[in-house]
Design a protein around this motif. Structure first.
Motif, PDB file in Angstrom:
ATOM      1  N   LEU A  16       0.610  -1.157   0.117  1.00  0.00           N
ATOM      2  CA  LEU A  16      -0.021   0.183   0.093  1.00  0.00           C
ATOM      3  C   LEU A  16       0.932   1.340  -0.080  1.00  0.00           C
ATOM      4  O   LEU A  16       0.490   2.127  -0.702  1.00  0.00           O
ATOM      5  N   SER A  17       1.832   1.203   0.701  1.00  0.00           N
ATOM      6  CA  SER A  17       2.697   2.169   0.927  1.00  0.00           C
ATOM      7  C   SER A  17       3.309   2.672  -0.528  1.00  0.00           C
ATOM      8  O   SER A  17       3.477   3.767  -0.987  1.00  0.00           O
ATOM      9  N   SER A  18       3.972   1.634  -1.187  1.00  0.00           N
ATOM     10  CA  SER A  18       4.650   1.894  -2.372  1.00  0.00           C
ATOM     11  C   SER A  18       3.670   2.142  -3.267  1.00  0.00           C
ATOM     12  O   SER A  18       3.956   3.110  -4.273  1.00  0.00           O
ATOM     13  N   TYR A  19       2.546   1.802  -3.548  1.00  0.00           N
ATOM     14  CA  TYR A  19       1.421   1.956  -4.577  1.00  0.00           C
ATOM     15  C   TYR A  19       0.818   3.641  -4.324  1.00  0.00           C
ATOM     16  O   TYR A  19       0.695   4.247  -5.255  1.00  0.00           O
ATOM     17  N   LEU A  20       0.952   4.038  -3.146  1.00  0.00           N
ATOM     18  CA  LEU A  20       0.315   5.392  -2.795  1.00  0.00           C
ATOM     19  C   LEU A  20       1.378   6.583  -3.153  1.00  0.00           C
ATOM     20  O   LEU A  20       1.058   7.462  -3.499  1.00  0.00           O
ATOM     21  N   LYS A  21       2.564   6.045  -3.544  1.00  0.00           N
ATOM     22  CA  LYS A  21       3.620   6.931  -4.219  1.00  0.00           C
ATOM     23  C   LYS A  21       3.467   6.823  -5.932  1.00  0.00           C
ATOM     24  O   LYS A  21       4.372   7.710  -6.226  1.00  0.00           O
ATOM     25  N   ASN A  22       2.657   5.925  -6.221  1.00  0.00           N
ATOM     26  CA  ASN A  22       2.880   5.618  -7.790  1.00  0.00           C
ATOM     27  C   ASN A  22       1.568   6.401  -8.382  1.00  0.00           C
ATOM     28  O   ASN A  22       0.462   6.164  -7.804  1.00  0.00           O
ATOM     29  N   PRO A  23       1.632   7.648  -9.197  1.00  0.00           N
ATOM     30  CA  PRO A  23       0.535   8.201  -9.940  1.00  0.00           C
ATOM     31  C   PRO A  23      -0.648   7.075 -10.275  1.00  0.00           C
ATOM     32  O   PRO A  23      -1.820   7.279 -10.344  1.00  0.00           O
ATOM     33  N   PHE A  24      -0.059   6.203 -10.799  1.00  0.00           N
ATOM     34  CA  PHE A  24      -0.906   5.050 -11.435  1.00  0.00           C
ATOM     35  C   PHE A  24      -1.981   4.510 -10.407  1.00  0.00           C
ATOM     36  O   PHE A  24      -3.043   4.673 -10.712  1.00  0.00           O
ATOM     37  N   VAL A  57     -11.098   0.476  -4.526  1.00  0.00           N
ATOM     38  CA  VAL A  57     -10.662  -0.453  -5.313  1.00  0.00           C
ATOM     39  C   VAL A  57      -9.317  -0.976  -4.929  1.00  0.00           C
ATOM     40  O   VAL A  57      -8.765  -2.126  -5.277  1.00  0.00           O
ATOM     41  N   LEU A  58      -8.277  -0.060  -4.617  1.00  0.00           N
ATOM     42  CA  LEU A  58      -7.153  -0.189  -4.259  1.00  0.00           C
ATOM     43  C   LEU A  58      -7.016  -1.229  -2.991  1.00  0.00           C
ATOM     44  O   LEU A  58      -6.052  -2.004  -3.099  1.00  0.00           O
ATOM     45  N   LYS A  59      -8.009  -1.016  -2.169  1.00  0.00           N
ATOM     46  CA  LYS A  59      -8.161  -2.016  -0.853  1.00  0.00           C
ATOM     47  C   LYS A  59      -8.325  -3.366  -1.419  1.00  0.00           C
ATOM     48  O   LYS A  59      -7.672  -4.438  -0.906  1.00  0.00           O
ATOM     49  N   ILE A  76     -17.743   8.887 -18.849  1.00  0.00           N
ATOM     50  CA  ILE A  76     -17.649   9.028 -17.365  1.00  0.00           C
ATOM     51  C   ILE A  76     -16.602  10.487 -17.076  1.00  0.00           C
ATOM     52  O   ILE A  76     -15.401  10.081 -17.655  1.00  0.00           O
ATOM     53  N   PRO A  77     -17.180  11.363 -16.572  1.00  0.00           N
ATOM     54  CA  PRO A  77     -16.283  12.537 -16.749  1.00  0.00           C
ATOM     55  C   PRO A  77     -14.934  12.177 -15.922  1.00  0.00           C
ATOM     56  O   PRO A  77     -15.024  11.952 -14.662  1.00  0.00           O
ATOM     57  N   GLY A  78     -13.889  12.815 -16.322  1.00  0.00           N
ATOM     58  CA  GLY A  78     -12.698  12.669 -15.577  1.00  0.00           C
ATOM     59  C   GLY A  78     -12.009  11.176 -15.808  1.00  0.00           C
ATOM     60  O   GLY A  78     -10.992  11.234 -15.255  1.00  0.00           O
ATOM     61  N   ALA A  79     -12.637  10.162 -16.539  1.00  0.00           N
ATOM     62  CA  ALA A  79     -11.920   8.915 -16.613  1.00  0.00           C
ATOM     63  C   ALA A  79     -11.179   8.703 -17.468  1.00  0.00           C
ATOM     64  O   ALA A  79     -11.430   9.407 -18.724  1.00  0.00           O
ATOM     65  N   GLY A  80     -10.080   7.922 -17.238  1.00  0.00           N
ATOM     66  CA  GLY A  80      -9.402   7.579 -18.517  1.00  0.00           C
ATOM     67  C   GLY A  80      -9.719   5.961 -18.744  1.00  0.00           C
ATOM     68  O   GLY A  80     -11.014   5.506 -18.523  1.00  0.00           O
ATOM     69  N   HIS A  81      -8.815   5.282 -19.505  1.00  0.00           N
ATOM     70  CA  HIS A  81      -9.335   3.800 -19.584  1.00  0.00           C
ATOM     71  C   HIS A  81      -9.835   2.780 -18.393  1.00  0.00           C
ATOM     72  O   HIS A  81     -10.794   2.132 -18.542  1.00  0.00           O
ATOM     73  N   ILE A 135     -11.948   2.769 -15.926  1.00  0.00           N
ATOM     74  CA  ILE A 135     -12.996   3.281 -15.506  1.00  0.00           C
ATOM     75  C   ILE A 135     -13.265   2.469 -14.135  1.00  0.00           C
ATOM     76  O   ILE A 135     -13.820   2.984 -13.170  1.00  0.00           O
ATOM     77  N   ALA A 136     -13.279   1.409 -14.114  1.00  0.00           N
ATOM     78  CA  ALA A 136     -13.855   0.270 -13.130  1.00  0.00           C
ATOM     79  C   ALA A 136     -12.736   0.773 -11.788  1.00  0.00           C
ATOM     80  O   ALA A 136     -13.323   0.215 -10.698  1.00  0.00           O
ATOM     81  N   GLN A 137     -11.506   0.786 -12.297  1.00  0.00           N
ATOM     82  CA  GLN A 137     -10.701   1.297 -11.113  1.00  0.00           C
ATOM     83  C   GLN A 137     -10.643   2.635 -10.424  1.00  0.00           C
ATOM     84  O   GLN A 137     -10.629   2.875  -9.299  1.00  0.00           O
ATOM     85  N   GLU A 138     -10.933   3.817 -11.439  1.00  0.00           N
ATOM     86  CA  GLU A 138     -10.812   4.982 -10.933  1.00  0.00           C
ATOM     87  C   GLU A 138     -12.437   5.422 -10.528  1.00  0.00           C
ATOM     88  O   GLU A 138     -12.274   6.391  -9.666  1.00  0.00           O
ATOM     89  N   PHE A 139     -13.296   4.995 -11.045  1.00  0.00           N
ATOM     90  CA  PHE A 139     -14.773   5.304 -11.112  1.00  0.00           C
ATOM     91  C   PHE A 139     -16.039   4.481 -10.579  1.00  0.00           C
ATOM     92  O   PHE A 139     -16.709   4.307 -11.379  1.00  0.00           O
TER      93      PHE A 139
END
Length: 357
Positions: free
Chosen positions: A209-217, A225-227, A316-321, A323-327
């Motif tokens: 989790l710590s390493s992922y939160l440092k990654n913009p991706f 979703v990250l959880k 989906i406003p603001g979404a990239g590819h 979508i299921a992960q970000e929104f």
């Protein structure tokens, strides 16, 4: 050398979600089949499904099946040592159709199912291939790679499918010039290289989790979703010295093998106009200008209207590819609206409460 196919047995893992109060008196037949993008476990859909199932549309759904391709998630662990370094996306389509025609139980039921689904009778399989399901209305939801392979399954056996929701599927329009084709290939090569270099081992899940939160991706993902990705996409094991560590269930090499296949999406594109018009198609696409169109400029819009009748789409406003992960909440809300519109007839049944809209 010609063979009878891959010599080793491969398994697919599927999560099943069913209404606890499901009975013959309140059964609607509506069954959701959900297929993930490359690199993600089947549980990645849970935040989206939580939004959907907490809405009025959740009352209309009997059962949900979340698919996992052979080199993803738990399936990757089970199939370790048996996977090939070559992969054709049609293999996932074949596996999906095998599940539909040979293993999906005839009716939804709240009763527990065995760990290994038993094969249905051959006569029932033949009947499904000829005329579809007798007691189910199958709604497919597919994202990216899962959207492409689910579309190909629909194109080959449309009689099995009642509706189709495609979340930015990798169904590229063929390029008309060598220059534009080279640009697309370069993007895919970048994904392949990135997956090969992806870290897959840590000391603890907290370190992940710590390493992922440092990654913009990963920072762009919805926290829920990250959880679930860290919970379900990673497993506990030990290193060579016996020390406890955690690892990705799907190492980067498996992801890169899937990225290497670049032709099946073109076949899916060619057959989009011929999906029967009785099947509603919902296209859910990115809003961001930097999102890949999977083809030359304008390909996204053309894809959404290549079969215009009984088709709809939303950005989906603001979404990239991803979508299921970000929104996931917005995605779940659009699935809700789709079900309330397309399956409005289900709410005329006495046992389903009519939503307040």
């Amino acid at each position: 050398m010609l063979t009878d196919g891959h010599p080793k047995v491969l398994w697919n893992c599927i999560n099943r979600y069913v209404r606890k109060d499901l009975s013959p008196s309140n059964r609607t037949g509506l069954t959701l089949f959900v297929a993930h993008a490359n690199g993600f476990p089947k549980e990645i859909w849970e935040p989206t499904l939580a939004t959907l199932l907490s809405s009025p549309a959740g009352h209309a759904i009997d059962e949900i099946w979340c698919w996992e391709a052979v080199q993803h998630g738990d399936a990757a662990l089970i199939n370790h040592g048996s996977l090939s370094r070559y992969f054709d996306w049609q293999d996932n389509t074949r596996d999906i159709l095998n599940f539909f025609t040979n293993f999906l139980p005839t009716e939804a039921s709240a009763a527990p199912l065995p760990l290994h689904l038993t094969r249905i009778p051959e006569a029932e399989s033949d009947r499904r291939r000829a005329s579809g399901f007798q007691f189910r209305r199958l709604m497919i939801v597919g994202h990216s790679y899962g959207g492409c392979t689910s579309t190909l399954a629909t194109e080959n056996y449309p009689q099995l499918v009642d509706s189709l929701v495609l979340v930015d599927p990798v169904i590229p329009k063929p390029f008309v010039s060598k220059e534009s084709f080279a640009v697309s290939e370069g993007k895919t090569d970048g994904l392949l290289i990135a997956s090969l270099s992806r870290r897959d081992t840590w000391n603890t899940r907290e370190e992940v989790l710590s390493s992922y939160l440092k990654n913009p991706f990963f920072r762009a993902w919805h926290p829920s979703v990250l959880k679930i990705y860290i919970e379900a996409g990673i497993y506990d094991t030990t290193d060579e010295a016996g020390n406890p560590i955690v690892k990705l269930k799907m190492p980067g090499i498996y992801e890169s093998v899937v990225f290497s296949e670049r032709t099946v999406g073109l076949e899916a594109w060619q057959n989009l106009p011929y999906i029967p018009e009785r099947i509603p198609i919902r296209w859910i696409v990115p809003d961001r200008s930097d999102a890949d169109e999977f083809g030359p400029p304008g390909a996204t819009g053309e894809r959404c209207w290549i079969r215009p009748k009984n088709s709809s789409n939303i950005k989906i406003p603001g979404a990239g590819h991803l979508i299921a992960q970000e929104f996931p909440v917005e995605l779940g809300e659009d699935l809700r609206d789709f079900i309330l519109e397309v399956y409005s007839d289900l709410y005329s049944q006495r046992t389903i409460p009519r939503p307040n809209l």
